[in-house]
Write a protein that holds these residues in place. Structure first.
Motif, mmCIF file in Angstrom:
data_model
loop_
_atom_site.group_PDB
_atom_site.id
_atom_site.type_symbol
_atom_site.label_atom_id
_atom_site.label_comp_id
_atom_site.label_asym_id
_atom_site.label_seq_id
_atom_site.Cartn_x
_atom_site.Cartn_y
_atom_site.Cartn_z
ATOM 1 N N HIS A 103 3.779 -4.702 -11.027
ATOM 2 C CA HIS A 103 3.181 -5.875 -11.664
ATOM 3 C C HIS A 103 4.175 -6.682 -12.484
ATOM 4 N N VAL B 138 6.169 -9.559 -10.115
ATOM 5 C CA VAL B 138 5.520 -10.777 -9.650
ATOM 6 C C VAL B 138 5.966 -11.990 -10.470
ATOM 7 N N GLN C 247 4.666 -10.261 -2.616
ATOM 8 C CA GLN C 247 4.437 -9.713 -1.280
ATOM 9 C C GLN C 247 3.057 -10.056 -0.733
ATOM 10 N N GLU D 239 -11.429 -17.609 -6.324
ATOM 11 C CA GLU D 239 -11.080 -16.517 -7.248
ATOM 12 C C GLU D 239 -9.858 -15.748 -6.760
ATOM 13 N N ASP E 219 -7.010 -17.817 -7.776
ATOM 14 C CA ASP E 219 -6.808 -17.709 -9.225
ATOM 15 C C ASP E 219 -6.029 -16.432 -9.552
ATOM 16 N N LEU E 220 -6.363 -15.357 -8.843
ATOM 17 C CA LEU E 220 -5.675 -14.094 -9.104
ATOM 18 C C LEU E 220 -4.207 -14.172 -8.691
ATOM 19 N N ALA F 197 -2.376 -16.574 -9.278
ATOM 20 C CA ALA F 197 -1.699 -17.194 -10.414
ATOM 21 C C ALA F 197 -1.877 -16.383 -11.698
ATOM 22 N N TYR F 198 -2.264 -15.125 -11.565
ATOM 23 C CA TYR F 198 -2.604 -14.296 -12.731
ATOM 24 C C TYR F 198 -1.535 -14.275 -13.815
ATOM 25 N N THR F 199 -0.279 -14.168 -13.420
ATOM 26 C CA THR F 199 0.776 -14.009 -14.434
ATOM 27 C C THR F 199 1.257 -15.346 -15.003
ATOM 28 N N ARG F 200 0.740 -16.449 -14.463
ATOM 29 C CA ARG F 200 1.308 -17.742 -14.860
ATOM 30 C C ARG F 200 0.542 -18.381 -16.007
ATOM 31 N N ARG G 273 -2.614 -17.147 -1.533
ATOM 32 C CA ARG G 273 -2.693 -16.422 -2.814
ATOM 33 C C ARG G 273 -1.295 -16.062 -3.303
#
Ligand code: ADP
Ligand code: MG
Lengths: 234, 305
Positions: free
Chosen positions: A71, A74, A80, A95, A98-99, A101-104, A147
């Motif tokens: 994690h 990313v 990947q 959704e 959206d995931l 872009a989770y870390t952004r 994604r």
């Protein structure tokens, strides 16, 4: 951009990777081809930090990422698209994106990327509210790639994006891979469909039972008699 | 004359029936709060946290000490009775369950039972096994609504439970962290490829589930004002049944299962006998699972590949 040195990976007693080495330079499309069970997926999972390695080293952008958690990679742009898509089936297309872009944290850039992704995959835009599990195989592959693009990748690892898709769709997916590459994303493409992979790649490596057995320019690999015989259907 | 008599009798029974529904809803919302923790933890790591009923007990005791020893206001006490169990839930996950993440499920099951016994025995040591009266903060005077009596504690319990469940629903459905929780429960490997720290999300899930159980502990003190260290055993079991009934892993399922459990229990007690209460509640589980093995709102195991 990515340098793999003498990678050894085990599943319990099974010695799955027996000293794999290769490099991917910035801006390239590099393909890793080989038959079923050769160790392609294991290689990608190890790079992404999902499987621990026994021996060897992985350098990403000049720095060792050996032992870094999946994690944490990313947000460094190492992204990947796993084999078999692995979209989140009970969540909507939106959704899932959206995931990606989770870390952004840069909301504005994320919004722009969403527009770009919908431009690249118009079918996903129509199906924003649909549950990912109800999409067709081809649409799920597109969603998995979209994604991943939402993670803002510098290096994109693709594990058999053509698996189980009709020939026309395979062509479409590979065109999109080329298009993604043209926007500056470096690509490591794993494929059993060696024909297609070599047609869009700059260079390639052939992997057999956990070892790299051949490497070279994509065109020269495609012309190689041994490769033709084993992977290109004669 | 005879028919008139009958009508009158029916009227009385109808009143009793509705009264029991009110009681059942209050009790059911407590079961639902506990059941949510079982279902969330199961949904994310396929583990039945047998110590969950004891976390609920701890919530009741934290509430008790906050209200009596420290004389804190009810809201603050409730918050503490959620916070401290949340921390304990995270600790249990970290120390007892995480090292066994890849172990055979029987090892995990035995560990869970062990953790439960440990908490119960520590509680008996620290709090003494004797029951304590939970302070009566709300007037017991019932509100009469056309013959149906609703006590103020029941109203407080119901409203608090509904607010907590709405908050949970918002968190899970609408927030980023809620999306991450759902992602981890659907596909852990893919979730880490999104940059989600799976361990953090699992930890958070334990915290949330335990906080709701802690709140349920205070709620039960509000309605049935007696608490003791083994008070979590039966409600824990019943809430687990409720979670399975609703479809383990499903959040709306846990809410529905809790409500069904509370209503069944309350109606059986009043209309049949309290001796039959638990037997019938558990039979209900068996019947529903025979008809629908995944529970009322549970998803079928078949997932599109
Ligand atoms: N989870 C696993 N446990 C044990 N062996 C595995 C596991 N995953 C893969 N392998 C073995 O490792 C080898 C390489 O597999 P993989 O990397 O999936 O190959 P490929 O992607 O090239 O088809 C195979 O022999 C396979 O059986
Ligand atoms: Mg593979």
């Amino acid at each position: 951009m990515l340098e793999i040195k003498n990678l050894h990976v085990y599943y319990g007693q099974i010695h799955a990777l027996k000293g794999v080495s290769f490099v991917v330079r910035k801006g390239e499309i590099v393909t890793l081809i080989g038959g079923n069970g050769a160790g392609k997926t294991t290689t990608l999972k190890t790079i992404s930090g999902l499987i621990p390695l026994k021996e060897g080293e992985i350098l990403y952008q000049g720095e060792s990422i050996t032992g870094v958690k999946a994690h944490d990679l990313v947000s460094q742009g190492l992204v990947q698209v796993p084999e078999g898509r692995h979209v989140f089936p009970s969540m909507s297309v939106q959704e899932n994106l959206d995931l990606g872009a989770y870390t952004r944290k840069d909301k504005k850039a994320v919004k722009e990327d969403l527009d770009k992704v919908f431009h690249l995959f118009p079918r996903l835009k129509e199906r924003r509210q649909q549950l990912a599990g109800t999409l067709s195989g081809g649409e799920q592959q597109m969603l998995a790639m979209a994604r991943a693009l939402m993670s803002s990748p510098k290096l994109l690892l693709l594990d058999e994006p053509s698996m189980g898709l009709a020939p026309l769709l395979v062509r479409e997916i590979f065109n999109i891979v080329t298009e993604i590459n043209s926007t500056g994303v470096t690509i490591l493409l794993v494929e059993q469909n060696a024909n297609m992979a070599l047609s869009i790649a700059n260079r390639g490596y052939v992997i057999e039972t956990g070892r790299v057995v051949l490497e070279g320019e994509a065109a020269s690999l495609a012309a190689n008699e041994a490769v033709k015989k084993a992977y290109l259907g004669g | 004359m005879a028919p008139l008599c009958l009508i009158k009798k029916e009227g009385v029974e109808m009143g009793l029936f509705i009264q029991q529904i009110v009681n059942g809803i209050a009790l059911g919302s407590i079961y639902a709060l506990i059941a949510l923790g079982y279902t969330m933890v199961y949904g994310i790591i396929r583990l039945i946290n047998f110590a969950h009923g004891d976390i609920y007990m701890l919530g009741a005791f934290v509430g008790y000490f906050a209200l009596t020893t420290y004389k804190l206001p009810f809201g603050v006490s409730l918050a503490l009775a959620m916070l401290i169990p949340a921390l304990l839930g995270m600790l249990i996950e970290r120390v007892a369950y995480r090292p066994l993440r890849k172990a055979p499920s029987i090892a995990v099951l035995i560990t869970a039972i062990g953790v439960s016994l440990l908490i119960e025995n520590l509680a008996m040591l620290w709090f003494s096994p004797d029951p304590r009266p939970f302070p009566q903060i709300f007037p017991l005077r019932p509100l009469e609504l056309s013959g149906i009596r609703v006590s103020i504690p029941q109203v407080i319990v119901f409203i608090t439970a509904v607010i907590l469940m709405m908050a949970l629903n918002f968190l899970v459905q609408k927030t980023k962290v809620g999306k991450a929780m759902r992602a981890v429960s659907q596909d852990k490997e893919a979730a880490s490829l999104m940059g989600i720290d799976i361990n953090r999300i699992i930890s958070l899930t334990f915290a949330l589930g335990s906080a709701l159980a802690g709140a349920a502990g205070v709620m039960v003190g509000v309605i049935y004002p007696r608490i003791q260290p083994l008070m979590g055993v039966m409600p824990g079991l019943k809430a687990f049944v409720a979670a399975v009934l609703g479809g383990i892993g499903s959040i709306p399922g846990a809410m529905l299962g809790g409500l069904i459990m509370g209503l069944t229990e309350s109606l059986v007690t009043a209309l049949i006998s309290s001796t039959w209460r638990d037997a019938i509640a558990f039979s209900l589980l068996i019947v529903i699972l025979l008809v629908k093995p995944t529970g009322i709102l549970g998803k079928s195991m078949r997932e599109k590949v």
